[in-house]
Motif scaffolding. Structure first.
Motif, mmCIF file in Angstrom:
data_model
loop_
_atom_site.group_PDB
_atom_site.id
_atom_site.type_symbol
_atom_site.label_atom_id
_atom_site.label_comp_id
_atom_site.label_asym_id
_atom_site.label_seq_id
_atom_site.Cartn_x
_atom_site.Cartn_y
_atom_site.Cartn_z
ATOM 1 N N GLN A 1 54.658 46.693 8.352
ATOM 2 C CA GLN A 1 54.562 47.547 7.174
ATOM 3 C C GLN A 1 54.313 49.001 7.558
ATOM 4 O OE1 GLN A 1 51.486 45.003 5.463
ATOM 5 N NE2 GLN A 1 52.763 44.625 3.647
ATOM 6 N N THR B 1 58.040 49.484 -3.033
ATOM 7 C CA THR B 1 57.360 48.981 -1.831
ATOM 8 C C THR B 1 57.497 49.967 -0.683
ATOM 9 O OG1 THR B 1 57.771 46.697 -2.534
ATOM 10 C CG2 THR B 1 57.231 47.062 -0.213
ATOM 11 N N TYR C 1 54.551 52.020 1.287
ATOM 12 C CA TYR C 1 54.390 51.991 2.742
ATOM 13 C C TYR C 1 54.379 53.414 3.310
ATOM 14 C CZ TYR C 1 55.463 46.958 2.649
ATOM 15 O OH TYR C 1 55.447 45.608 2.423
ATOM 16 N N HIS D 1 47.152 45.267 5.623
ATOM 17 C CA HIS D 1 47.751 46.487 5.082
ATOM 18 C C HIS D 1 47.272 46.746 3.656
ATOM 19 C CE1 HIS D 1 50.991 49.162 3.575
ATOM 20 N NE2 HIS D 1 51.022 49.586 4.835
#
Length: 320
Positions: free
Chosen positions: A31, A77, A81, A102
């Motif tokens: 990630q 997403t 990140y 994460h």
């Protein structure tokens, strides 16, 4: 018999736990890697910053959306990140806390000061960082409330809509212990009483609109109260007057003059109101009937005085 956790023994659970932690570490590195590559495609700029003098061919969102579509994850997403990777640029710090997920990094990224972020990350409130522990640090709503205040906050969040809140409050107030404790709060008690009064008033207005005769019935009840008050006054005077027979009334004329003027003035106003009332179709309105009953009640005290002539001669000595 060996202790089982779920459907496995303690030994098998420890093996699964070790494998899962390795997978989480790998996922966290992946990630951060995706977020770092997204930063290469579109770096974070200060507020109000621009790409430079050259004209931009793509906006930030367009470039990130294309990057997300090309690699597979959702645009939101990849954007998340990218932001987390920008908040935690120190790879050595991330390796030092490689067992932290994460999700925890993303939550603690809400801390503005970089030094404060690093200090908080190094001091977990429990043995290990969990998503709820991180949310408590940054004062976010937790996924699994444990304290009473967290549960109250969750209920408030779920009952933000007035319809939902009304249904929940109605169900809770059906529990006697809950209702008793709620009424110890003066503000809640006042609001409930006010709501009851308003509800009764609204129901009465609706009923009066549907049935106009209710208005006349309400007036009639008020006139009955008036007649009752007058009857009580006349009966009280008739009961007291015979006890004053033979007493020197002239001595109390000055002292009681003010108390005499009050009932005289009240009687005059009442008489004017009764005579000025509107009449019904037959000439006998409810006020006219009340007037007749009041006048009749005014003649009733004569039964309290056995000797009519003595009573009249005595009353001539009263203050006029």
């Amino acid at each position: 018999m060996p202790v089982k956790i779920g459907n496995v023994t303690q030994h098998r659970y420890d093996q699964s736990l070790a494998e899962a932690r390795e997978a989480v570490e790998f996922k966290t590195r992946a990630q951060f890697r995706i977020g770092g590559l997204a930063l290469v495609v579109e770096p974070l700029r200060p507020h109000g910053g621009s790409a430079g003098e050259a004209e931009e061919l793509m906006t930030v969102s367009e470039a990130l959306r294309r990057f997300a579509d090309d690699i597979g994850p959702a645009y939101s997403t990849v954007k998340s990140y990218r932001w987390v990777s920008a908040r935690w640029p120190d790879k050595r710090l991330r390796r030092q806390h490689r067992t932290v997920s994460h999700t925890v990094f993303r939550t603690l990224a809400a801390i503005t000061d970089p030094d404060e972020r690093a200090r908080v990350l190094a001091e977990p409130p429990v043995d290990r960082w969990t998503p709820d522990a991180a949310k408590r640090v940054v004062d976010w709503a937790v996924d699994t409330p444990s304290s009473p205040q967290e549960k109250i906050n969750r209920i408030h969040d779920l009952a933000a809509d007035d319809d939902v809140a009304a249904a929940v409050a109605t169900d809770l107030l059906r529990r006697p212990e809950v209702a008793s404790r709620a009424m110890t709060d003066s503000t809640a008690r006042h609001v409930v009483n006010r709501a009851q009064i308003d509800h009764a008033h609204q129901a009465g207005e609706i009923a009066r609109q549907r049935t106009p005769a209710i208005e006349n019935l309400a007036h009639s009840s008020e006139f009955v109260d008036l007649v009752g008050a007058c009857s009580v006054f006349v009966a009280s005077v008739g009961r007291v007057l015979p006890t004053l027979r033979g007493q020197p009334v002239q001595q109390g004329r000055t002292r009681h003059g003010r108390h005499e003027r009050r009932p005289r003035a009240q009687h005059g106003g009442l008489d004017r109101d009764l005579r000025g009332d509107r009449q019904d179709d037959d000439g006998r309105g409810p006020v006219a009937a009340a007037a007749r009953r009041v006048r009749c009640a005014g003649r009733c005290p004569r039964r309290s005085v056995p000797n009519r002539s003595a009573s009249l001669s005595w009353r001539r000595g009263l203050p006029g």
